[in-house]
Scaffold this motif. Structure first.
Motif, PDB file in Angstrom:
ATOM      1  N   HIS A   1       1.060  10.507  -8.370  1.00 11.73           N
ATOM      2  CA  HIS A   1       1.499  10.709  -9.753  1.00 11.73           C
ATOM      3  C   HIS A   1       0.312  10.661 -10.715  1.00 11.73           C
ATOM      4  O   HIS A   1       0.281  11.395 -11.711  1.00 11.73           O
ATOM      5  N   VAL A   2      -0.664   9.807 -10.421  1.00 10.06           N
ATOM      6  CA  VAL A   2      -1.860   9.746 -11.262  1.00 10.06           C
ATOM      7  C   VAL A   2      -2.610  11.070 -11.193  1.00 10.06           C
ATOM      8  O   VAL A   2      -3.051  11.615 -12.218  1.00 10.06           O
ATOM      9  N   ALA A   3      -2.776  11.615  -9.979  1.00  7.88           N
ATOM     10  CA  ALA A   3      -3.456  12.904  -9.822  1.00  7.88           C
ATOM     11  C   ALA A   3      -2.717  14.002 -10.577  1.00  7.88           C
ATOM     12  O   ALA A   3      -3.335  14.859 -11.224  1.00  7.88           O
ATOM     13  N   ALA A   4      -1.380  13.979 -10.530  1.00  8.76           N
ATOM     14  CA  ALA A   4      -0.590  14.977 -11.259  1.00  8.76           C
ATOM     15  C   ALA A   4      -0.782  14.839 -12.765  1.00  8.76           C
ATOM     16  O   ALA A   4      -0.855  15.845 -13.490  1.00  8.76           O
ATOM     17  N   GLU A   5      -0.879  13.609 -13.259  1.00 11.44           N
ATOM     18  CA  GLU A   5      -1.112  13.382 -14.682  1.00 11.44           C
ATOM     19  C   GLU A   5      -2.488  13.892 -15.092  1.00 11.44           C
ATOM     20  O   GLU A   5      -2.642  14.530 -16.148  1.00 11.44           O
ATOM     21  N   LEU A   6      -3.490  13.647 -14.274  1.00  4.16           N
ATOM     22  CA  LEU A   6      -4.836  14.134 -14.567  1.00  4.16           C
ATOM     23  C   LEU A   6      -4.885  15.657 -14.550  1.00  4.16           C
ATOM     24  O   LEU A   6      -5.607  16.282 -15.335  1.00  4.16           O
ATOM     25  N   GLU A   7      -4.089  16.270 -13.676  1.00  6.59           N
ATOM     26  CA  GLU A   7      -4.004  17.733 -13.648  1.00  6.59           C
ATOM     27  C   GLU A   7      -3.355  18.254 -14.927  1.00  6.59           C
ATOM     28  O   GLU A   7      -3.821  19.230 -15.525  1.00  6.59           O
ATOM     29  N   ALA A   8      -2.281  17.585 -15.355  1.00  4.93           N
ATOM     30  CA  ALA A   8      -1.582  18.016 -16.575  1.00  4.93           C
ATOM     31  C   ALA A   8      -2.493  17.922 -17.795  1.00  4.93           C
ATOM     32  O   ALA A   8      -2.379  18.724 -18.730  1.00  4.93           O
ATOM     33  N   GLU A   9      -3.402  16.944 -17.791  1.00  6.28           N
ATOM     34  CA  GLU A   9      -4.334  16.767 -18.901  1.00  6.28           C
ATOM     35  C   GLU A   9      -5.520  17.726 -18.836  1.00  6.28           C
ATOM     36  O   GLU A   9      -6.307  17.793 -19.778  1.00  6.28           O
ATOM     37  N   GLY A  10      -5.662  18.422 -17.713  1.00  4.55           N
ATOM     38  CA  GLY A  10      -6.787  19.339 -17.556  1.00  4.55           C
ATOM     39  C   GLY A  10      -8.026  18.695 -16.965  1.00  4.55           C
ATOM     40  O   GLY A  10      -9.084  19.337 -16.897  1.00  4.55           O
ATOM     41  N   ASN A  11      -7.916  17.448 -16.526  1.00  2.51           N
ATOM     42  CA  ASN A  11      -9.056  16.770 -15.920  1.00  2.51           C
ATOM     43  C   ASN A  11      -9.222  17.099 -14.437  1.00  2.51           C
ATOM     44  O   ASN A  11     -10.271  16.823 -13.851  1.00  2.51           O
ATOM     45  N   LEU A  12      -8.176  17.654 -13.832  1.00  2.00           N
ATOM     46  CA  LEU A  12      -8.245  18.164 -12.470  1.00  2.00           C
ATOM     47  C   LEU A  12      -7.592  19.532 -12.448  1.00  2.00           C
ATOM     48  O   LEU A  12      -6.618  19.782 -13.174  1.00  2.00           O
TER      49      LEU A  12
ATOM     50  N   ILE B   1      -6.911  16.102  -3.442  1.00  2.00           N
ATOM     51  CA  ILE B   1      -6.889  14.636  -3.543  1.00  2.00           C
ATOM     52  C   ILE B   1      -5.562  14.093  -3.025  1.00  2.00           C
ATOM     53  O   ILE B   1      -5.521  13.099  -2.292  1.00  2.00           O
ATOM     54  N   GLY B   2      -4.460  14.757  -3.399  1.00  2.00           N
ATOM     55  CA  GLY B   2      -3.148  14.321  -2.933  1.00  2.00           C
ATOM     56  C   GLY B   2      -3.048  14.349  -1.416  1.00  2.00           C
ATOM     57  O   GLY B   2      -2.416  13.467  -0.812  1.00  2.00           O
ATOM     58  N   ALA B   3      -3.671  15.346  -0.779  1.00  2.00           N
ATOM     59  CA  ALA B   3      -3.633  15.433   0.683  1.00  2.00           C
ATOM     60  C   ALA B   3      -4.384  14.266   1.313  1.00  2.00           C
ATOM     61  O   ALA B   3      -3.939  13.705   2.324  1.00  2.00           O
ATOM     62  N   TYR B   4      -5.513  13.879   0.725  1.00  2.00           N
ATOM     63  CA  TYR B   4      -6.248  12.724   1.265  1.00  2.00           C
ATOM     64  C   TYR B   4      -5.453  11.431   1.072  1.00  2.00           C
ATOM     65  O   TYR B   4      -5.472  10.552   1.941  1.00  2.00           O
ATOM     66  N   VAL B   5      -4.759  11.309  -0.045  1.00  2.00           N
ATOM     67  CA  VAL B   5      -3.927  10.127  -0.268  1.00  2.00           C
ATOM     68  C   VAL B   5      -2.801  10.077   0.760  1.00  2.00           C
ATOM     69  O   VAL B   5      -2.475   9.006   1.298  1.00  2.00           O
TER      70      VAL B   5
ATOM     71  N   PHE C   1       0.818  -1.205   0.000  1.00  2.00           N
ATOM     72  CA  PHE C   1       0.000   0.000   0.000  1.00  2.00           C
ATOM     73  C   PHE C   1       0.857   1.263   0.000  1.00  2.00           C
ATOM     74  O   PHE C   1       0.466   2.278  -0.584  1.00  2.00           O
ATOM     75  N   ASP C   2       2.010   1.226   0.643  1.00  2.00           N
ATOM     76  CA  ASP C   2       2.901   2.385   0.630  1.00  2.00           C
ATOM     77  C   ASP C   2       3.330   2.708  -0.799  1.00  2.00           C
ATOM     78  O   ASP C   2       3.351   3.878  -1.205  1.00  2.00           O
ATOM     79  N   ARG C   3       3.659   1.673  -1.578  1.00  2.00           N
ATOM     80  CA  ARG C   3       4.031   1.905  -2.982  1.00  2.00           C
ATOM     81  C   ARG C   3       2.838   2.409  -3.788  1.00  2.00           C
ATOM     82  O   ARG C   3       2.965   3.325  -4.600  1.00  2.00           O
ATOM     83  N   ILE C   4       1.676   1.794  -3.574  1.00  2.00           N
ATOM     84  CA  ILE C   4       0.501   2.164  -4.362  1.00  2.00           C
ATOM     85  C   ILE C   4       0.094   3.603  -4.096  1.00  2.00           C
ATOM     86  O   ILE C   4      -0.170   4.378  -5.029  1.00  2.00           O
ATOM     87  N   THR C   5       0.036   4.012  -2.818  1.00  2.00           N
ATOM     88  CA  THR C   5      -0.371   5.387  -2.520  1.00  2.00           C
ATOM     89  C   THR C   5       0.624   6.389  -3.086  1.00  2.00           C
ATOM     90  O   THR C   5       0.237   7.499  -3.485  1.00  2.00           O
ATOM     91  N   GLY C   6       1.902   5.997  -3.159  1.00  2.00           N
ATOM     92  CA  GLY C   6       2.881   6.866  -3.799  1.00  2.00           C
ATOM     93  C   GLY C   6       2.584   7.074  -5.272  1.00  2.00           C
ATOM     94  O   GLY C   6       2.747   8.181  -5.806  1.00  2.00           O
ATOM     95  N   HIS C   7       2.104   6.029  -5.937  1.00  2.00           N
ATOM     96  CA  HIS C   7       1.756   6.144  -7.359  1.00  2.00           C
ATOM     97  C   HIS C   7       0.495   6.982  -7.575  1.00  2.00           C
ATOM     98  O   HIS C   7       0.359   7.638  -8.609  1.00  2.00           O
ATOM     99  N   LEU C   8      -0.435   6.980  -6.623  1.00  2.00           N
ATOM    100  CA  LEU C   8      -1.698   7.703  -6.799  1.00  2.00           C
ATOM    101  C   LEU C   8      -1.467   9.206  -6.903  1.00  2.00           C
ATOM    102  O   LEU C   8      -2.183   9.900  -7.632  1.00  2.00           O
TER     103      LEU C   8
END
Length: 374
Positions: free
Chosen positions: A33-44, A52-56, A24-31
């Protein structure tokens, strides 16, 4: 044996507990990065990605605390420290009861710490037992693990079963202020963390977070409605009706999970075949689902609320959805995303099981880079 017992499992061994929380430590670290990718795409937006990153991060703190609590599982005789119970069927996460007990422990953390030996005292006692008695200080190690557990709870920044609503200012026009209200729960039915994002406009005289009348009512209302079984449109319409000068424009519900792993969970269907076919290296046998339900207001209309009064009410948009209609879930749209390492993704691409074409994929590659795929 009942269904609830069948769905839940306990972890009996220290090494297994550590592998579980390391995963779970590895997975939450990846999440993040997913949020950052969605931000770069304009979806967040930047604010939404940060929220979202703070909740993760808070979720990761929860796992760290539980890791300390169960650090000596299987190595100490008797009822303590107990065994971590997790939902092995439809979640992969610890059961909600674990977070409820943790919240109670947090309220009494200072009391427990005052009764435990200090960090220095424990280390000195362990050295004396190792050197003088040539024995492994198991009991002292357990006491140290509990001290680390209660110390970790001091921050109060864990992801709790209920994470009360907070608000972010987004902007202002001559007539209305815009806010992002966010809150989160750990759903007791699905054993999954759920984040809510509510965009609203405020036509009241006093800014919402400084309004001693409205803000406590808003917090209580939203927390009472944070049930996975409620449709988004039901939550939004209820809020719109109860607060005449607060206008909900967008409501999103983000489900973090399930987490599937051939090492820990019992999955059926295509995802089971994919993980089995991948034959991944240790620590790479997982797939994580991220689901976003989205409800948008398409227009406002004025309705009478009394003999001499009226208020603005939102008309929410609906849209087509294959299989289960969006009307059934009360949303304008829904998107599922799947985060997984390279080997499971390769197995998924080779097998091409039905139902996965429309799911957005994020692949964790070399150097923990998260690469979006279609």
């Amino acid at each position: 044996m009942n269904t609830l017992t069948d769905d839940h499992a306990e972890l009996y061994d220290t090494a297994i507990v550590r592998r579980y929380f390391d995963k779970f430590d590895r997975i939450t670290g990846h999440l993040g990065h997913v949020a950052a990718e969605l931000e770069a795409e304009g979806n967040l937006t930047k604010v939404e990605s940060r929220v979202i990153g703070a909740y993760v991060q808070r979720l990761n703190l929860t796992f760290q605390s539980l890791g300390y609590k169960y650090l000596m599982t299987g190595r100490v005789d008797g009822p303590l420290p107990g065994k971590l119970t997790f939902d092995r069927h439809e979640s992969g996460f610890p059961v909600a009861q674990e977070l409820m007990v943790m919240a109670n422990d947090a309220q009494q953390a200072e009391k427990h710490l005052a009764q435990l030996p200090t960090d220095t005292e424990l280390k000195d006692a362990m050295i004396r037992q190792i050197v003088g008695e040539l024995a492994i200080p198991t009991r002292l190690q357990f006491t140290m693990s509990q001290r680390l557990y209660y110390e970790s709870l001091r921050s109060g920044m864990q992801f709790w079963a209920r994470n009360d609503a907070d608000v972010q200012w987004l902007g202002e026009t001559s007539e209305r202020r815009s806010w992002l209200v966010h809150w989160a729960v750990y759903d007791t039915q699905t054993n999954l963390p759920v984040i809510y994002l509510l965009n609203l406009e405020d036509s009241g005289k006093t800014p919402l977070p400084r309004d001693d009348r409205r803000w406590p009512q808003v917090q209580a209302h939203l927390m009472a409605q944070s049930l996975d079984g409620l449709k988004l449109v039901t939550i939004a319409k209820g809020f719109d009706t109860d607060f005449d000068d607060l206008h909900p424009k967008r409501l999103r519900r983000i489900h973090l999970g399930p987490m599937y792993s051939s090492s820990f969970t019992l999955q059926s269907g295509p995802i089971s075949d994919v993980l089995a076919a991948a034959r991944p290296e240790p620590g790479q046998d997982w797939a994580f689902v991220w689901t976003v339900e989205d409800l948008l207001a398409e227009r406002e209309e004025t309705v009478k609320t009394g003999w001499f009064s009226s208020a603005e009410r939102q008309i929410f948009a609906s849209g087509p959805f294959i299989g289960k209609t969006l009307a059934d879930i009360g949303a304008t749209s829904m998107e599922r995303m799947l985060v997984m390492p390279e080997r499971p993704f390769q197995a998924l691409a080779e097998k091409r099981p039905p139902g996965f074409n429309d799911i957005r994929k994020f692949v964790v590659g070399a150097g923990d880079r998260v690469l979006p795929q279609r």
